[in-house]
Design a protein around this motif. Structure first.
Motif, PDB file in Angstrom:
ATOM      1  N   GLN A  48       0.823  -1.207   0.000  1.00 28.78           N
ATOM      2  CA  GLN A  48       0.000   0.000   0.000  1.00 28.78           C
ATOM      3  C   GLN A  48       0.861   1.263   0.000  1.00 28.78           C
ATOM      4  OE1 GLN A  48      -3.299   0.441  -0.269  1.00 28.78           O
ATOM      5  NE2 GLN A  48      -3.566  -1.750  -0.558  1.00 28.78           N
ATOM      6  N   LYS A  49       1.953   1.231   0.772  1.00 30.35           N
ATOM      7  CA  LYS A  49       2.862   2.381   0.787  1.00 30.35           C
ATOM      8  C   LYS A  49       3.485   2.601  -0.575  1.00 30.35           C
ATOM      9  CE  LYS A  49       4.239   2.459   5.643  1.00 30.35           C
ATOM     10  NZ  LYS A  49       5.349   2.268   6.594  1.00 30.35           N
ATOM     11  N   SER A  50       3.857   1.518  -1.218  1.00 28.11           N
ATOM     12  CA  SER A  50       4.448   1.615  -2.543  1.00 28.11           C
ATOM     13  C   SER A  50       3.449   2.180  -3.547  1.00 28.11           C
ATOM     14  CB  SER A  50       4.938   0.244  -2.997  1.00 28.11           C
ATOM     15  OG  SER A  50       5.431   0.324  -4.307  1.00 28.11           O
ATOM     16  N   MET A  51       2.205   1.752  -3.455  1.00 26.71           N
ATOM     17  CA  MET A  51       1.177   2.269  -4.359  1.00 26.71           C
ATOM     18  C   MET A  51       0.911   3.747  -4.090  1.00 26.71           C
ATOM     19  SD  MET A  51      -1.416  -1.007  -4.520  1.00 26.71           S
ATOM     20  CE  MET A  51      -2.758  -0.019  -5.119  1.00 26.71           C
ATOM     21  N   ALA A  52       0.939   4.152  -2.822  1.00 25.22           N
ATOM     22  CA  ALA A  52       0.741   5.560  -2.482  1.00 25.22           C
ATOM     23  C   ALA A  52       1.890   6.401  -3.022  1.00 25.22           C
ATOM     24  CB  ALA A  52       0.614   5.726  -0.974  1.00 25.22           C
ATOM     25  N   LYS A  53       3.109   5.894  -2.884  1.00 20.96           N
ATOM     26  CA  LYS A  53       4.274   6.582  -3.423  1.00 20.96           C
ATOM     27  C   LYS A  53       4.163   6.727  -4.941  1.00 20.96           C
ATOM     28  CE  LYS A  53       8.773   6.304  -1.261  1.00 20.96           C
ATOM     29  NZ  LYS A  53       9.982   5.534  -1.054  1.00 20.96           N
ATOM     30  N   MET A  54       3.703   5.681  -5.571  1.00 24.58           N
ATOM     31  CA  MET A  54       3.551   5.684  -7.024  1.00 24.58           C
ATOM     32  C   MET A  54       2.562   6.763  -7.451  1.00 24.58           C
ATOM     33  SD  MET A  54       4.336   4.218  -9.854  1.00 24.58           S
ATOM     34  CE  MET A  54       3.830   3.379 -11.319  1.00 24.58           C
ATOM     35  N   SER A  55       1.467   6.916  -6.711  1.00 27.99           N
ATOM     36  CA  SER A  55       0.475   7.933  -7.066  1.00 27.99           C
ATOM     37  C   SER A  55       1.014   9.345  -6.876  1.00 27.99           C
ATOM     38  CB  SER A  55      -0.811   7.734  -6.278  1.00 27.99           C
ATOM     39  OG  SER A  55      -0.595   7.945  -4.906  1.00 27.99           O
ATOM     40  N   VAL A  56       1.923   9.518  -5.908  1.00 31.82           N
ATOM     41  CA  VAL A  56       2.532  10.832  -5.692  1.00 31.82           C
ATOM     42  C   VAL A  56       3.477  11.174  -6.844  1.00 31.82           C
ATOM     43  CG1 VAL A  56       4.167  12.093  -4.227  1.00 31.82           C
ATOM     44  CG2 VAL A  56       2.316  10.796  -3.185  1.00 31.82           C
ATOM     45  N   TYR A  57       4.230  10.208  -7.303  1.00 32.08           N
ATOM     46  CA  TYR A  57       5.214  10.466  -8.364  1.00 32.08           C
ATOM     47  C   TYR A  57       4.631  10.376  -9.769  1.00 32.08           C
ATOM     48  CZ  TYR A  57       8.634  10.140  -4.665  1.00 32.08           C
ATOM     49  OH  TYR A  57       9.344  10.356  -3.523  1.00 32.08           O
ATOM     50  N   GLN A  58       3.395   9.921  -9.892  1.00 27.86           N
ATOM     51  CA  GLN A  58       2.785   9.769 -11.207  1.00 27.86           C
ATOM     52  C   GLN A  58       2.701  11.079 -11.990  1.00 27.86           C
ATOM     53  OE1 GLN A  58       2.301   6.639 -12.184  1.00 27.86           O
ATOM     54  NE2 GLN A  58       1.936   7.448 -14.208  1.00 27.86           N
ATOM     55  N   PRO A  59       2.335  12.216 -11.365  1.00 20.81           N
ATOM     56  CA  PRO A  59       2.335  13.479 -12.134  1.00 20.81           C
ATOM     57  C   PRO A  59       3.736  13.868 -12.632  1.00 20.81           C
ATOM     58  CG  PRO A  59       1.079  13.739 -10.114  1.00 20.81           C
ATOM     59  CD  PRO A  59       1.742  12.403 -10.041  1.00 20.81           C
ATOM     60  N   LEU A  60       4.756  13.620 -11.815  1.00 15.04           N
ATOM     61  CA  LEU A  60       6.129  13.919 -12.247  1.00 15.04           C
ATOM     62  C   LEU A  60       6.532  13.038 -13.427  1.00 15.04           C
ATOM     63  CD1 LEU A  60       7.855  14.178  -8.743  1.00 15.04           C
ATOM     64  CD2 LEU A  60       7.202  16.065 -10.252  1.00 15.04           C
ATOM     65  N   GLY A  87      14.367   8.236  -4.467  1.00 11.97           N
ATOM     66  CA  GLY A  87      14.369   6.875  -3.935  1.00 11.97           C
ATOM     67  C   GLY A  87      13.119   6.105  -4.316  1.00 11.97           C
ATOM     68  N   TYR A  88      12.591   6.450  -5.459  1.00 16.20           N
ATOM     69  CA  TYR A  88      11.356   5.840  -5.942  1.00 16.20           C
ATOM     70  C   TYR A  88      11.686   4.682  -6.864  1.00 16.20           C
ATOM     71  CZ  TYR A  88       7.784   5.385  -9.547  1.00 16.20           C
ATOM     72  OH  TYR A  88       6.907   4.890 -10.460  1.00 16.20           O
ATOM     73  N   SER A  89      11.000   3.557  -6.681  1.00 20.34           N
ATOM     74  CA  SER A  89      11.187   2.412  -7.552  1.00 20.34           C
ATOM     75  C   SER A  89       9.815   1.928  -8.026  1.00 20.34           C
ATOM     76  CB  SER A  89      11.906   1.288  -6.825  1.00 20.34           C
ATOM     77  OG  SER A  89      11.960   0.152  -7.636  1.00 20.34           O
ATOM     78  N   PRO A  90       9.572   1.915  -9.335  1.00 14.07           N
ATOM     79  CA  PRO A  90       8.257   1.519  -9.820  1.00 14.07           C
ATOM     80  C   PRO A  90       7.922   0.043  -9.576  1.00 14.07           C
ATOM     81  CG  PRO A  90       9.742   1.921 -11.654  1.00 14.07           C
ATOM     82  CD  PRO A  90      10.463   2.309 -10.408  1.00 14.07           C
ATOM     83  N   THR A  91       8.922  -0.771  -9.322  1.00 13.45           N
ATOM     84  CA  THR A  91       8.676  -2.198  -9.094  1.00 13.45           C
ATOM     85  C   THR A  91       8.685  -2.573  -7.613  1.00 13.45           C
ATOM     86  OG1 THR A  91      11.023  -2.669  -9.345  1.00 13.45           O
ATOM     87  CG2 THR A  91       9.652  -2.845 -11.323  1.00 13.45           C
ATOM     88  N   ALA A  92       8.757  -1.607  -6.728  1.00 11.38           N
ATOM     89  CA  ALA A  92       8.850  -1.896  -5.293  1.00 11.38           C
ATOM     90  C   ALA A  92       7.612  -2.605  -4.751  1.00 11.38           C
ATOM     91  CB  ALA A  92       9.089  -0.613  -4.506  1.00 11.38           C
TER      92      ALA A  92
END
Length: 154
Positions: A48-60, A87-92
């Motif tokens: 869930q944390k990884s998915m939340a991080k992904m949504s934050v970085y999606q606009p970038l 420190g973002y990894s799309p496969t995390a």
């Protein structure tokens, strides 16, 4: 044995212990499910944390893809820079999801074949017993169906 049900024998030990303690298959499944849910909880939180991080970085990411739409190499460089910088990894989130799926398939294997995994009766003995019962005309269960389902899970 099917690789997807690799954890079934290990989980069967836990289920067998719970069943011997409780003595009721229904309650054993309930306790087993709760226990597995508790064990899977940290993986679910990480996912869930990884998915939340992904949504934050999606606009970038979308901005980089739009800005460098014609230059694939520069786009990949900028995406790599973004990953290193934040420190973002799309496969995390993939590994926890895979582990959750792997555990759940093991649970399905245990719950779907209680005679095999909890009582310890082999599938060949079960198929033979079904054939004997069918020969006597006492049941409508087809042994061929059991063995074909058993082969799918092995």
């Amino acid at each position: 044995m099917n690789i997807f049900y690799l954890l079934s024998p290990l989980l069967a030990i836990i289920m067998r212990f719970i069943y011997s303690f409780v003595g009721n298959y229904g309650w054993a499944i309930v306790i087993f499910t709760v226990l597995i849910g508790i064990l899977r909880f940290p993986l679910a939180v990480k996912q869930q944390k990884s998915m939340a991080k992904m949504s934050v970085y999606q606009p970038l990411i979308a901005e980089i893809q739009k800005k460098y739409a014609n230059n694939r190499q520069k786009q990949n460089e900028e995406l790599m820079k973004l990953q290193e910088e934040y420190g973002y990894s799309p496969t995390a989130g993939c590994l926890p999801m895979f582990l959750n799926m792997f555990v759940m398939l093991g649970v399905v294997g245990v719950v779907a074949k209680p005679l095999e995994y909890i009582v310890g009766v082999g599938s060949d003995v079960i198929a033979s017993a079904i054939e004997q019962v069918n020969a006597l005309g006492l049941a409508t269960i087809n042994a061929a169906n059991y063995t074909s389902q058993s082969t799918l899970m092995q």
